[in-house]
Design an enzyme around this catalytic site. Structure first.
Site, PDB file in Angstrom:
ATOM      1  CG  MET A 127       2.300 -30.132 -31.529  1.00  0.00           C
ATOM      2  SD  MET A 127       3.104 -28.698 -32.272  1.00  0.00           S
ATOM      3  CE  MET A 127       1.814 -28.229 -33.399  1.00  0.00           C
ATOM      4  CG  HIS A 128       2.228 -33.394 -25.410  1.00  0.00           C
ATOM      5  ND1 HIS A 128       2.898 -34.321 -26.168  1.00  0.00           N
ATOM      6  CD2 HIS A 128       2.685 -33.538 -24.144  1.00  0.00           C
ATOM      7  CE1 HIS A 128       3.713 -35.004 -25.398  1.00  0.00           C
ATOM      8  NE2 HIS A 128       3.619 -34.547 -24.167  1.00  0.00           N
ATOM      9  NE  ARG A 129       7.398 -32.433 -23.385  1.00  0.00           N
ATOM     10  CZ  ARG A 129       7.182 -33.746 -23.442  1.00  0.00           C
ATOM     11  NH1 ARG A 129       7.593 -34.458 -24.472  1.00  0.00           N
ATOM     12  NH2 ARG A 129       6.553 -34.349 -22.461  1.00  0.00           N
ATOM     13  CG  ASP A 182       6.002 -31.692 -28.710  1.00  0.00           C
ATOM     14  OD1 ASP A 182       5.294 -32.690 -28.466  1.00  0.00           O
ATOM     15  OD2 ASP A 182       5.578 -30.522 -28.610  1.00  0.00           O
TER      16      ASP A 182
END
Ligand code: UD1
Ligand code: UDP
Length: 373
Positions: free
Chosen positions: A202-204, A280
């Site tokens: 995840m990095h959004r 994500d």
């Protein structure tokens, strides 16, 4: 004919790699421009090694910064290169700031822009990527869309059908070709995790920069001790996990393996051996369905709705109970698990880059690539 290929971040390198291979196979003159948005070895150079790409001819070296500064610096650098190199077409991929900068600059220089992975829409303008996609599509001349659904999005925006090419997604090309290579070279497996593996990325911004949302997701992960959570952490996420004092808790959990981002070949093997994927990321939603691994997406919407409609992807948002409940449901319901694993891949069979190059060459030879002013 001369093509300028613009890349800037990990997913662009991965998804442009088969397009570059196809350009080289056909001995077409090309230049590779890296904006330098991703610069850590494990976010950039490692992929040039794994995917056997030549070094970029130009690196703008933009680094990190606010969207405005980053985009402006990229535009400056890309303009200088395009003015000097005079390519016949500029190719951009996806929805990052590099795509925004590249498409804007090229279109103002009247150089045709080919947008690879055009037409995706989440219809959520709070995402920086949605703005980038829309603007890139306003500036483009050729639209290489992955599915009919993305073609329809563009038709609704008034794009002429003659400029839209349904090619599938180049991630399938990259995935299929490199899985074979990764499996062949797997003398000593790099990862040896026990139990059912849940690969997580995840990095959004909307997840990791928001303390409350991130806390909900982390609380869910801490509860999921029936599985081994393997989490290669994106640098943006490392930064905020530390800032919000959440990093140590994750690191101390026995069932969670925090690792640095890994190279493409290792990551493909990890995904292919996973019981499921939670993410994500845009690319992982596509790779999961390509590799027949059930996917849970930590978002409330997706610009990849085909994966959900096909039955391979469930949107779990960022609520703790929904996340843990869905993992348990999939684990305990083998019919659901099988159905998700067998979902049909909507992104083609691995010939996207070939189809993209066929279309470009046809138009070039017919004299149709010129923008008349
Ligand atoms: C960018 C893209 C996103 C894409 C993602 C792929 C935009 C608006 N965002 O998000 O669409 O999904 O790349 O991973 O273009 N950092 C490092 N080392 C690096 C790169 C970044 O430490 O090599 C850190 C910096 O602290 C930086 C932060 O990560 O401020 C965010 O990087 P940035 O490139 O702005 O956005 P991403 O979150 O990577
Ligand atoms: N990826 C990788 N190593 C990792 C994490 C991801 O090689 O540790 C690859 C993944 O296989 C996919 C791409 O990076 O092809 C996705 O990049 P990211 O999630 O950063 O961006 P997005 O797809 O969301 O734009």
């Amino acid at each position: 004919m001369k093509i300028a290929v613009i890349i800037g971040t990990r997913p662009e390198i991965i998804k442009m790699a088969p397009v570059i291979d196809e350009i080289e196979k056909r001995s077409i003159d090309y230049i590779l421009i890296h904006t330098g948005q991703h610069y850590d070895h494990e976010m950039s150079d490692q992929f040039f090694i794994d995917l056997e790409l030549k070094k970029p001819d130009f690196n703008i070296g933009v680094g990190s910064g606010s969207h405005g500064k980053q985009t402006a610096t990229m535009m400056n650098g890309i303009e200088d290169v395009l003015v000097a190199e005079k390519p016949d077409i500029v190719l951009v991929q996806g929805d990052t700031n590099a795509v925004l900068a590249g498409a804007l600059v090229a279109s103002k220089l009247h150089i045709p822009v080919g947008h690879v992975e055009a037409g995706l829409r989440s219809y959520d303008k709070s995402m920086p990527e949605e703005i980038n996609r829309e603007i890139a599509d306003v500036c483009s001349k050729l639209y290489f869309v992955p599915t009919e659904e993305s073609a329809v999005n563009l038709l609704f925006e008034g794009i002429s059908p003659k400029d839209i090419f349904i090619t599938g997604n180049t991630i399938v090309d990259t995935c299929i070709r490199n899985l074979k290579i990764a499996q062949k070279s797997e003398e000593k497996p790099k990862f040896d995790f026990e139990g059912d593996i849940l690969t997580l990325t995840m990095h959004r911004a909307e997840n990791v920069d928001n303390r409350e949302r991130l806390q909900n997701i982390i609380d869910a992960l801490l509860e999921l001790d029936d599985v081994t959570v393997v989490f290669p952490v994106h640098p943006r996420t490392v930064k905020t996990l530390k800032e919000f004092d959440m990093f140590d808790k994750l690191e101390n959990a026995d069932h969670i393996e925090l690792i640095k981002p890994v190279g493409y070949l290792d990551f493909l093997l990890l995904m292919s051996k996973s019981k499921f994927i939670m993410t994500d990321s845009g690319g992982l939603q596509e790779e999961a369905i390509t590799l027949n691994v059930p996917c849970m997406t930590l978002r409330y919407n997706t610009e990849r709705p085909e994966t959900v409609e096909a039955g391979g992807n469930i949107l779990v948002g960022a609520e703790k109970d929904k996340i843990t409940g869905t993992v348990k449901e999939i684990l305990n319901n083998s019919d659901l698990y099988d159905k998700m694993s067998r979902a049909e891949n909507p992104y083609g069979s691995g010939d996207s880059s070939k189809e993209i190059l066929d279309a470009i060459l046809d138009l070039y030879h017919q004299g149709e690539l010129k923008i008349t002013v």
